[in-house]
Design a protein around this motif. Sequence first.
Motif, short mmCIF file in Angstrom:
data_model
loop_
_atom_site.label_atom_id
_atom_site.label_comp_id
_atom_site.label_asym_id
_atom_site.label_seq_id
_atom_site.Cartn_x
_atom_site.Cartn_y
_atom_site.Cartn_z
N PRO A 250 0.82 -1.20 0.00
CA PRO A 250 0.00 0.00 0.00
C PRO A 250 0.86 1.26 0.00
CG PRO A 250 0.07 -0.95 2.19
CD PRO A 250 0.79 -1.91 1.28
N ALA A 251 0.18 2.40 -0.13
CA ALA A 251 0.91 3.67 -0.18
C ALA A 251 1.62 3.96 1.13
CB ALA A 251 -0.06 4.80 -0.52
N HIS A 252 1.12 3.43 2.22
CA HIS A 252 1.67 3.75 3.54
C HIS A 252 2.47 2.55 4.05
CE1 HIS A 252 -0.98 7.16 3.22
NE2 HIS A 252 -1.99 6.32 3.04
N SER A 253 3.77 2.60 3.85
CA SER A 253 4.64 1.50 4.28
C SER A 253 5.99 2.05 4.65
CB SER A 253 4.78 0.46 3.17
OG SER A 253 5.41 1.02 2.04
N ALA A 254 6.70 1.32 5.51
CA ALA A 254 8.04 1.72 5.93
C ALA A 254 8.79 0.49 6.41
CB ALA A 254 7.97 2.76 7.05
N ASP A 255 10.11 0.52 6.26
CA ASP A 255 10.97 -0.56 6.72
C ASP A 255 11.71 -0.11 7.97
OD1 ASP A 255 10.12 -1.88 4.49
OD2 ASP A 255 11.99 -1.65 3.37
N TYR A 256 11.49 -0.80 9.08
CA TYR A 256 12.16 -0.48 10.34
C TYR A 256 13.33 -1.44 10.52
CZ TYR A 256 7.90 2.12 10.84
OH TYR A 256 6.86 2.98 10.60
N ARG A 257 14.49 -0.88 10.87
CA ARG A 257 15.71 -1.68 10.87
C ARG A 257 16.46 -1.55 12.18
NH1 ARG A 257 17.32 -2.97 5.41
NH2 ARG A 257 15.83 -2.08 3.93
N LEU A 258 17.08 -2.64 12.56
CA LEU A 258 17.96 -2.70 13.73
C LEU A 258 19.15 -3.54 13.31
CD1 LEU A 258 18.13 -1.77 16.67
CD2 LEU A 258 17.01 -3.89 17.33
N GLY A 259 20.25 -2.88 12.97
CA GLY A 259 21.36 -3.60 12.36
C GLY A 259 20.92 -4.17 11.02
N GLU A 260 21.09 -5.47 10.85
CA GLU A 260 20.67 -6.14 9.62
C GLU A 260 19.25 -6.69 9.70
OE1 GLU A 260 22.45 -6.16 6.79
OE2 GLU A 260 23.80 -4.85 7.89
N CYS A 261 18.56 -6.46 10.82
CA CYS A 261 17.20 -6.97 11.01
C CYS A 261 16.20 -5.94 10.51
CB CYS A 261 16.95 -7.26 12.49
SG CYS A 261 18.25 -8.24 13.28
N ALA A 262 15.13 -6.42 9.91
CA ALA A 262 14.15 -5.49 9.33
C ALA A 262 12.74 -6.03 9.45
CB ALA A 262 14.48 -5.21 7.87
N VAL A 263 11.78 -5.10 9.64
CA VAL A 263 10.35 -5.39 9.59
C VAL A 263 9.71 -4.35 8.69
CG1 VAL A 263 8.19 -5.52 10.88
CG2 VAL A 263 10.29 -6.37 11.92
N ARG A 264 8.95 -4.82 7.71
CA ARG A 264 8.23 -3.91 6.81
C ARG A 264 6.79 -3.75 7.30
NH1 ARG A 264 9.06 -4.55 0.59
NH2 ARG A 264 10.83 -3.24 1.23
N LEU A 265 6.42 -2.51 7.62
CA LEU A 265 5.05 -2.20 8.01
C LEU A 265 4.23 -1.89 6.77
CD1 LEU A 265 2.81 -1.35 10.06
CD2 LEU A 265 3.80 0.95 9.98
#
Length: 376
Positions: free
Chosen positions: A19-34
């Motif tokens: 969707p238009a509203h998304s972001a990737d949150y990162r901690l080092g090499e770890c990531a979660v896409r909202l």
Amino acid sequence: MDRRELASLLKQCGSLERPAHSADYRLGECAVRLLCSDPELYREIHGVLSPAFGGESGAELPAGGWRFKAMVSDAWDFERFAQAAEEETVIAQSSGYRTLRGKVVEDATVRYVANAESGNLIAVDNGRKLAAAIGRKPDSSLILDASATIRSILRSELERRGGFVLHASSLRAKDKGVAIIGEKGAGKSTLLMEWLMNAGAACVGPDRTFFWKDGRDIRFSGWPSEIRLKAETVADYPGLQAFVHQDPTLWNGEKYEIPLQRLSSWQVPVVREVPLHVVIFKQYVPDMPDFQVQPLHRREDIVRELRSSLYTPVDPNYPNWIGVPNHSERKAEDTLLGTPGLRFMKLTGGGSRERLLNLAQELVFDENYEQRTHHP
């Protein structure tokens, strides 16, 4: 609500549609896409997470990245779920802040947790690395459930790769990364506030900090939380006092709680992924008229300080009942002690705030401090 309906909801979370509203949150090499279709819900979740975890939008998730969808769905019905899960596990856990209640259904690699307080569903599929927070309306409870689940996933992924979480305030002073470790009441927040308000430092983590190995160095980032300050501490900083008095909701009856995302409102920068240079073990002793500094070189001395003031913190409002692995800080000692050039100092005693800040700055910026100063 049967398991087929639950699986259908989670399948929506695994949709590749972005969707238009998304972001990737990162901690080092770890990531979660909202992934979020509701713009207001997205803005609120992003406001909580972005100071600590960024929120850039990339074309591809790194290997092992999670996808997380925050959803508003008329198909979700807490009461129907509770009836269907009558024979399943019931969660009732006192966390020191509140008692959380809910229902849990396990299905293969999927864990469904219905939060009785919020009425929302949290779904986590560890096998496919999909997760969701589902509610009937985009209110504050859904924001809290979604942001808490994302940060729990990032913590789990970081720890799985050898990282760890410390009970530490952390900052960047000029080009130096500083971690202040100590038990409750040790004066971590006092030293952090002095650095932020009077020395132009940038905040990384108010009370909890993530650390991980990056080649030969250690890097660290903060946890999306609040700076908790007593009224007398706030009174020492007129600019801060004027700021908090503009928003009565910051006062919880005992302390002011200033969320990390609000720091920029009073010109305090927040940064992340900072190289670690100095660890200060802070201990407050009120009847000592001045501070005593002890450089720590021997492994047994450093380990003793770590073990007496170090733990992997549980999120006080959202304990780990979503089923992601919760690793301990067992690698913290080896990682910290095995990093060349990292300096450890113990700062004990009491005294003026001005003296505390000046002494701490000297410890951090004068790399020959140990050689110049005699310490009994």
